[in-house]
Design a protein around this motif. Sequence first.
Motif, mmCIF file in Angstrom:
data_model
loop_
_atom_site.group_PDB
_atom_site.id
_atom_site.type_symbol
_atom_site.label_atom_id
_atom_site.label_comp_id
_atom_site.label_asym_id
_atom_site.label_seq_id
_atom_site.Cartn_x
_atom_site.Cartn_y
_atom_site.Cartn_z
ATOM 1 N N ASP A 163 0.818 -1.212 0.000
ATOM 2 C CA ASP A 163 0.000 0.000 0.000
ATOM 3 C C ASP A 163 0.854 1.266 0.000
ATOM 4 N N ASP A 186 -5.761 7.951 3.326
ATOM 5 C CA ASP A 186 -7.139 7.890 3.806
ATOM 6 C C ASP A 186 -7.377 6.661 4.674
ATOM 7 N N HIS A 187 -6.881 5.516 4.226
ATOM 8 C CA HIS A 187 -7.075 4.267 4.960
ATOM 9 C C HIS A 187 -5.746 3.514 4.993
ATOM 10 N N ARG A 190 -5.140 -1.848 6.649
ATOM 11 C CA ARG A 190 -6.171 -2.756 6.158
ATOM 12 C C ARG A 190 -6.995 -3.329 7.312
ATOM 13 N N ALA A 191 -8.230 -3.685 7.006
ATOM 14 C CA ALA A 191 -9.109 -4.275 8.021
ATOM 15 C C ALA A 191 -8.584 -5.659 8.413
ATOM 16 N N ARG A 290 -2.980 -4.458 13.425
ATOM 17 C CA ARG A 290 -4.118 -3.963 12.636
ATOM 18 C C ARG A 290 -5.395 -3.984 13.463
ATOM 19 N N HIS A 294 -7.865 -0.670 14.367
ATOM 20 C CA HIS A 294 -9.298 -0.601 14.073
ATOM 21 C C HIS A 294 -10.155 -0.633 15.334
ATOM 22 N N ASP A 297 -10.579 2.897 16.216
ATOM 23 C CA ASP A 297 -11.664 3.525 15.462
ATOM 24 C C ASP A 297 -13.010 3.221 16.113
#
Length: 565
Positions: A163, A186-187, A190-191, A290, A294, A297
């Motif tokens: 990425d 922006d992201h 990764r999820a 990761r 998240h 978030d």
Amino acid sequence: MTASKSVQVCFFRNVLRVHDNQSLFHALKAKPDADILPVVCLDPRMTDISILKNQGDNPVPKTWFFKLDRTKGFRSKFYYESIMDLKQQLVKRGSDLMILYGRPEEVFPRLEKYLSTKKYQLENVHAPKEYAYEELLVEKALSKSMKGNVKYYHDSMMVHPDDLDFAGERTYKVYTHFRKRIEKMDHPVRAPLDIPEKLPAFPEAVWDFEHAKDGFKDLEALYKDIHVKKDSRSAFPWKGGEQSALDRLNSYVFKTHAVDEYKHTRNGMIGTEYSTKFSAFLAHGCLSPRLIWHQMDKFNQQRKRKRSVKAGGDDDGIYWVRFELLWRDFFRYLVEGYGSRVFMLHGFRNMEKSELAKEDDKKQVDNKPKPKNSYTDKVWKSNDDQFNKWCNGQTGTPFVDACMRELLYTGFLNNRGRQNVASYLAKDLEIDWRIGAEYFESMLLDHDVHSNYGNWQYVAGVGCDPREGFRHFNIIKQGKDYDPDGDYIKLWCPELEHLPTHFIHCPWLMTKEDQTKYKCQIGRDYPEPMALFDTWIKHYPAAATNGAITNYFQDNKKKVKTEKK
């Protein structure tokens, strides 16, 4: 002729978890009807398995330059606990874990050959990617011995290299530049990958492979052979393993909301809650970086109606946790791009070999820093007596000694302490920083080769720090700032518990009468300072007399604020 049954091997290597495990995810995805064989392989070059006589004659593994024991008790204990927990997590999902011993490049070809006798076709070995020199040698040997049937995944990275447009040897050598590029995405993360609650059945036929049936029993023998005592003072009381890691993440973020105060508390010294304490779980792959990102978030979404904070401000604890997680990635990218230079005496600054510096000039990733002190002519010292006193917390400098004793007795040390003891060894004693890094490798239960050696370079002045050689910690001021009443010192140096605050950071200033009064004879109950008094005067000449130093250490707070860090 009976057709062979396909089997995909998930080699957990140094990622000891089920959740968000890319190797396991891709092993499951590779061939839906294949059996999945989860494997851990304890490499005698990295782990001490010398007591296992059924595994041959394996010497105690040593560190690279100074030949210290590679893994001492606390680190080994946490590692074994993590493997035991991994087995439990897999069993819960209907699978199991095969625990093997030996060099992976030798063990896996034998396993493949054995499987063929049981009508199994080993399709691929799926494993986490590593980046440091010795681990890459193992990867190269394993891939060769398995004829290329090994697939590697960036499981320990938070930001995936695919990425980015500056991964590998083009990576930044200054953290600020690296961080700002990531923060513009922006992201960036990764999820986490979903792993099914039910895994394919474990192929029972493999239990007859060599000593596979004894794998867990041997691990228990290794665990029982560790002779370390639990210390009630420890700031890290958790056991190793995925379950413990997830419980800690949930507690720190969602139950106590301690993450909100992270920026204010992260330099704490005593107790379990001053920082995340994720490091050991991350180092052993028990916790996905990761997932942490998240979950932050998720926490933000839950809390945004109740509280708003300035992004990146001191009250934005989530930003600063992520800030530290990016440091972890930064060092991985550096090692991936610049390889064994992380272990070189003159480090990433390439002072050792001019041709390496020329390579960096060609890359033009950053404007080349112009260090005030190049360290080109730096002569690092070797002093076994001073090093041993440093290791055992007998330097005569209370703040350093308290930190080193916490490490010695628990296998853990707070971040503020790590920076100070590293600075003391490299800058005050001027001892080769690599022996300090190797001692940390041996002792720390959260040892991470990239972060450990990268941070040691940073403090020693040979790493990725534009200020370079002038990052010299004023140990006394640091102690006064972060342990003002000496509570941390008294916790780990009980021989100083009767000292009043104005002597706790500098007991050598006591008169003979003071030493009798406070029950602490310098040179008998507590050692003479090794180097700090002389170096203090050298670096801070305004404090050249005992009277001036004494005044400084008492209540002159205004002067404290203006002293050089």
